[in-house]
Scaffold this motif. Structure first.
Motif, PDB file in Angstrom:
ATOM      1  N   UNK A   1       0.991  -1.099   0.018  1.00  0.00           N
ATOM      2  CA  UNK A   1       0.070  -0.020   0.121  1.00  0.00           C
ATOM      3  C   UNK A   1       0.902   1.259   0.037  1.00  0.00           C
ATOM      4  N   UNK A   2       0.494   2.215  -0.441  1.00  0.00           N
ATOM      5  CA  UNK A   2       1.153   3.859  -0.666  1.00  0.00           C
ATOM      6  C   UNK A   2      -0.052   4.572  -0.275  1.00  0.00           C
ATOM      7  N   UNK A   3       0.571   5.583   0.699  1.00  0.00           N
ATOM      8  CA  UNK A   3      -0.047   6.712   1.075  1.00  0.00           C
ATOM      9  C   UNK A   3      -0.179   7.889   0.140  1.00  0.00           C
ATOM     10  N   UNK A   4      -1.416   8.264  -0.523  1.00  0.00           N
ATOM     11  CA  UNK A   4      -1.375   9.282  -1.417  1.00  0.00           C
ATOM     12  C   UNK A   4      -2.565   9.833  -1.142  1.00  0.00           C
ATOM     13  N   UNK A   5      -2.574  11.257  -1.240  1.00  0.00           N
ATOM     14  CA  UNK A   5      -3.866  12.115  -0.947  1.00  0.00           C
ATOM     15  C   UNK A   5      -4.720  11.818   0.276  1.00  0.00           C
ATOM     16  N   UNK A   6      -4.156  11.558   1.395  1.00  0.00           N
ATOM     17  CA  UNK A   6      -4.800  11.181   2.614  1.00  0.00           C
ATOM     18  C   UNK A   6      -5.527   9.849   2.574  1.00  0.00           C
TER      19      UNK A   6
END
Length: 168
Positions: A149-154
């Motif tokens: 998983x990658x954290x993007x745009x909250x």
């Protein structure tokens, strides 16, 4: 099974004003979030793909609810020797090959699937826990891949999936 877990998360959102878990797909965390520069993403993905090829699909059983008071309620993962071994092996692989370390190695590894956390107030935790602590629920599913998983745009998005060896 993910749809059923998502529905439980929606129920917590609607009844207990907690929606932080809706910012990621239902999952069981092996390695907690860590920061990595974009130029190290490809080597990470290569390493995870190689790692996944050394494993086979396995069954996971979720049964009942459990908690990390005063903010976290989760679906309990029944004891399964594969998950702790998987955690130890992937943590060692990432540490040895990419110098990526689990920032929470001082905590015991407790496989779980979160349904409410972070924005669950202590008061709402008490209300929800009174209702869910004894609630019976059971799911069984086959783990067929490792997901990054990658954290993007909250929110957390699936960046890559790596099939376990014989799930191809």
């Amino acid at each position: 099974m993910q749809d059923e877990v998502r529905q439980i998360q929606y129920d917590f959102r609607d009844r207990y004003s907690t929606q932080a878990t809706l910012k990621s797909p239902p999952h069981i965390t092996l390695i907690p979030p860590f920061e990595i520069s974009s130029d190290r993403l490809e080597p990470l993905q290569i390493e995870l793909e190689k790692f996944a090829k050394t494993r086979s699909p396995f069954t996971i059983n979720l049964s009942g609810f459990a908690a990390f008071p005063p903010r976290v309620i989760y679906l309990n993962v029944l004891s399964n020797p594969i998950l702790p071994n998987l955690y130890v092996d992937i943590a060692a692989t990432l540490a040895n090959n990419l110098d990526i370390h689990d920032p929470y190695t001082f905590r015991p590894f407790v496989p779980h699937m979160t349904v409410a956390f972070r924005d669950l107030t202590p008061e709402n935790f008490e209300l929800a826990w009174a209702e869910f602590s004894d609630r019976q629920i059971s799911f069984e599913f086959e783990s067929i891949n490792l997901t990054l998983l990658k954290h993007e745009a909250q929110k957390w998005n699936v960046l890559s999936t790596f099939p376990w060896q014989s799930s191809i």
